[in-house]
Design a protein around this motif. Sequence first.
Motif, mmCIF file in Angstrom:
data_model
loop_
_atom_site.group_PDB
_atom_site.id
_atom_site.type_symbol
_atom_site.label_atom_id
_atom_site.label_comp_id
_atom_site.label_asym_id
_atom_site.label_seq_id
_atom_site.Cartn_x
_atom_site.Cartn_y
_atom_site.Cartn_z
ATOM 1 N N VAL A 22 -1.824 -0.947 6.083
ATOM 2 C CA VAL A 22 -3.244 -0.818 5.798
ATOM 3 C C VAL A 22 -3.574 -1.591 4.523
ATOM 4 C CG1 VAL A 22 -2.989 1.355 4.540
ATOM 5 C CG2 VAL A 22 -5.146 0.824 5.611
ATOM 6 N N PRO A 23 -4.700 -2.324 4.514
ATOM 7 C CA PRO A 23 -5.111 -2.988 3.274
ATOM 8 C C PRO A 23 -5.577 -1.953 2.256
ATOM 9 C CG PRO A 23 -6.646 -3.497 5.050
ATOM 10 C CD PRO A 23 -5.575 -2.634 5.623
ATOM 11 N N VAL A 24 -5.169 -2.119 1.002
ATOM 12 C CA VAL A 24 -5.535 -1.170 -0.043
ATOM 13 C C VAL A 24 -6.333 -1.809 -1.165
ATOM 14 C CG1 VAL A 24 -3.692 0.487 0.392
ATOM 15 C CG2 VAL A 24 -3.270 -1.450 -1.140
ATOM 16 N N ALA A 25 -6.395 -3.147 -1.203
ATOM 17 C CA ALA A 25 -7.163 -3.819 -2.251
ATOM 18 C C ALA A 25 -7.641 -5.176 -1.760
ATOM 19 C CB ALA A 25 -6.323 -3.993 -3.508
ATOM 20 N N VAL A 26 -8.911 -5.466 -2.040
ATOM 21 C CA VAL A 26 -9.485 -6.785 -1.781
ATOM 22 C C VAL A 26 -10.103 -7.243 -3.098
ATOM 23 C CG1 VAL A 26 -11.152 -8.126 -0.459
ATOM 24 C CG2 VAL A 26 -9.953 -6.214 0.634
ATOM 25 N N LEU A 27 -9.526 -8.299 -3.664
ATOM 26 C CA LEU A 27 -9.956 -8.802 -4.968
ATOM 27 C C LEU A 27 -10.438 -10.234 -4.829
ATOM 28 C CD1 LEU A 27 -6.792 -7.463 -6.778
ATOM 29 C CD2 LEU A 27 -9.078 -6.520 -7.046
ATOM 30 N N PRO A 61 9.727 6.913 -0.344
ATOM 31 C CA PRO A 61 10.041 5.488 -0.243
ATOM 32 C C PRO A 61 10.525 5.189 1.169
ATOM 33 C CG PRO A 61 11.738 6.645 -1.494
ATOM 34 C CD PRO A 61 10.682 7.655 -1.137
ATOM 35 N N PRO A 62 10.517 3.962 1.579
ATOM 36 C CA PRO A 62 10.055 2.787 0.857
ATOM 37 C C PRO A 62 8.568 2.514 1.082
ATOM 38 C CG PRO A 62 11.107 2.099 2.885
ATOM 39 C CD PRO A 62 11.201 3.606 2.833
ATOM 40 N N VAL A 63 7.997 1.761 0.160
ATOM 41 C CA VAL A 63 6.632 1.271 0.279
ATOM 42 C C VAL A 63 6.682 -0.228 -0.001
ATOM 43 C CG1 VAL A 63 4.283 1.352 -0.630
ATOM 44 C CG2 VAL A 63 5.662 3.436 -0.553
ATOM 45 N N THR A 64 6.090 -1.017 0.876
ATOM 46 C CA THR A 64 6.080 -2.465 0.691
ATOM 47 C C THR A 64 4.645 -2.919 0.450
ATOM 48 O OG1 THR A 64 7.983 -2.709 2.140
ATOM 49 C CG2 THR A 64 6.701 -4.692 1.707
ATOM 50 N N PHE A 65 4.452 -3.684 -0.634
ATOM 51 C CA PHE A 65 3.162 -4.282 -0.955
ATOM 52 C C PHE A 65 3.225 -5.742 -0.541
ATOM 53 C CE2 PHE A 65 3.793 -0.806 -3.888
ATOM 54 C CZ PHE A 65 2.569 -0.156 -3.868
ATOM 55 N N LYS A 66 2.200 -6.198 0.194
ATOM 56 C CA LYS A 66 2.174 -7.587 0.653
ATOM 57 C C LYS A 66 0.842 -8.228 0.306
ATOM 58 C CE LYS A 66 5.266 -6.955 4.558
ATOM 59 N NZ LYS A 66 5.438 -7.045 6.012
ATOM 60 N N GLU A 101 -1.893 -5.455 1.141
ATOM 61 C CA GLU A 101 -1.649 -4.503 2.217
ATOM 62 C C GLU A 101 -0.390 -3.705 1.879
ATOM 63 O OE1 GLU A 101 -1.669 -5.585 6.703
ATOM 64 O OE2 GLU A 101 0.417 -5.765 6.057
ATOM 65 N N ILE A 102 -0.387 -2.430 2.248
ATOM 66 C CA ILE A 102 0.832 -1.640 2.087
ATOM 67 C C ILE A 102 1.410 -1.344 3.459
ATOM 68 C CG2 ILE A 102 0.213 -0.573 -0.108
ATOM 69 C CD1 ILE A 102 0.196 1.762 2.670
ATOM 70 N N GLU A 103 2.722 -1.209 3.477
ATOM 71 C CA GLU A 103 3.420 -0.769 4.678
ATOM 72 C C GLU A 103 4.292 0.403 4.259
ATOM 73 O OE1 GLU A 103 6.625 -2.305 8.020
ATOM 74 O OE2 GLU A 103 5.558 -3.784 6.808
ATOM 75 N N ALA A 127 5.311 -1.573 -12.408
ATOM 76 C CA ALA A 127 4.497 -2.783 -12.361
ATOM 77 C C ALA A 127 5.166 -3.800 -11.442
ATOM 78 C CB ALA A 127 4.330 -3.371 -13.754
ATOM 79 N N SER A 128 4.337 -4.482 -10.669
ATOM 80 C CA SER A 128 4.803 -5.550 -9.790
ATOM 81 C C SER A 128 3.759 -6.649 -9.771
ATOM 82 C CB SER A 128 4.995 -5.052 -8.361
ATOM 83 O OG SER A 128 6.052 -4.160 -8.288
ATOM 84 N N THR A 129 4.197 -7.848 -9.428
ATOM 85 C CA THR A 129 3.288 -8.986 -9.319
ATOM 86 C C THR A 129 3.448 -9.621 -7.953
ATOM 87 O OG1 THR A 129 3.511 -9.416 -11.688
ATOM 88 C CG2 THR A 129 2.619 -11.198 -10.336
ATOM 89 N N LEU A 130 2.317 -9.850 -7.301
ATOM 90 C CA LEU A 130 2.288 -10.582 -6.037
ATOM 91 C C LEU A 130 1.600 -11.913 -6.293
ATOM 92 C CD1 LEU A 130 1.101 -7.713 -3.664
ATOM 93 C CD2 LEU A 130 3.444 -8.538 -3.961
ATOM 94 N N ASP A 131 2.200 -12.997 -5.813
ATOM 95 C CA ASP A 131 1.576 -14.313 -5.959
ATOM 96 C C ASP A 131 2.069 -15.221 -4.837
ATOM 97 O OD1 ASP A 131 4.140 -15.179 -6.742
ATOM 98 O OD2 ASP A 131 3.638 -15.079 -8.868
ATOM 99 N N SER A 132 1.762 -16.512 -4.918
ATOM 100 C CA SER A 132 2.094 -17.436 -3.832
ATOM 101 C C SER A 132 3.600 -17.591 -3.633
ATOM 102 C CB SER A 132 1.450 -18.800 -4.078
ATOM 103 O OG SER A 132 1.909 -19.335 -5.307
ATOM 104 N N THR A 133 4.407 -17.354 -4.655
ATOM 105 C CA THR A 133 5.858 -17.471 -4.516
ATOM 106 C C THR A 133 6.539 -16.135 -4.231
ATOM 107 O OG1 THR A 133 6.201 -17.227 -6.893
ATOM 108 C CG2 THR A 133 5.939 -19.476 -6.043
ATOM 109 N N ASN A 134 5.831 -15.039 -4.462
ATOM 110 C CA ASN A 134 6.377 -13.697 -4.249
ATOM 111 C C ASN A 134 5.317 -12.857 -3.540
ATOM 112 O OD1 ASN A 134 8.202 -11.563 -4.442
ATOM 113 N ND2 ASN A 134 7.400 -10.922 -6.427
ATOM 114 N N LYS A 135 5.205 -13.032 -2.230
ATOM 115 C CA LYS A 135 4.134 -12.399 -1.457
ATOM 116 C C LYS A 135 4.428 -10.956 -1.049
ATOM 117 C CE LYS A 135 1.334 -16.086 -0.082
ATOM 118 N NZ LYS A 135 -0.091 -15.997 -0.008
#
Length: 154
Positions: free
Chosen positions: A71-76, A93-98, A55-57, A7-15
């Motif tokens: 590539v973008p993987v989710a649009v919410l 690995p590695p995979v980066t979610f942005k 987006e994933i890298e 589990a990971s969380t992306l938000d305005s402080t952790n992009k």
Amino acid sequence: MDDNFYASTLDSTNKSVKWDVVGDTKEFPNPFYKLIIRQFLLGHTAKENEYNVVEIETSSMSESKPNQIKVPVAVLKAGETRSIQTVLEFPDPPVTFKLVEGNGPVYIHGQQVPGNYEIEDSTELSGEEEEEEDEEDAKVSISKAKNAKNGKKN
């Protein structure tokens, strides 16, 4: 199977969040793990009518050499799409979610599972599979012989 919840969380402080098992031998004694993403979920505090794009890298094999891809993987969007069910597998690995657009929060859920890097030859059959195949071939041969005797085409 020895798998772990991811589990990971992306938000305005952790992009940006990076998944990489290399070097973490306490949590991952087997260095060959793959990541499977099952869900992207938009948090209840997300701004109404704001798009949140994840987006994933990662690297991809192209013409026998690694190639970095993004590539973008989710649009919410709050009020429209709050979650996306998926099965995205990342064997290396590695995979980066942005979070490339929006402020989230976007929750990423999945699992880390041991990867199987033994390449199996799909043309080899087990003894039981070979017997079944031989029996099927024999049935087809008998059927063809009967049809030929009766003057029918198969």
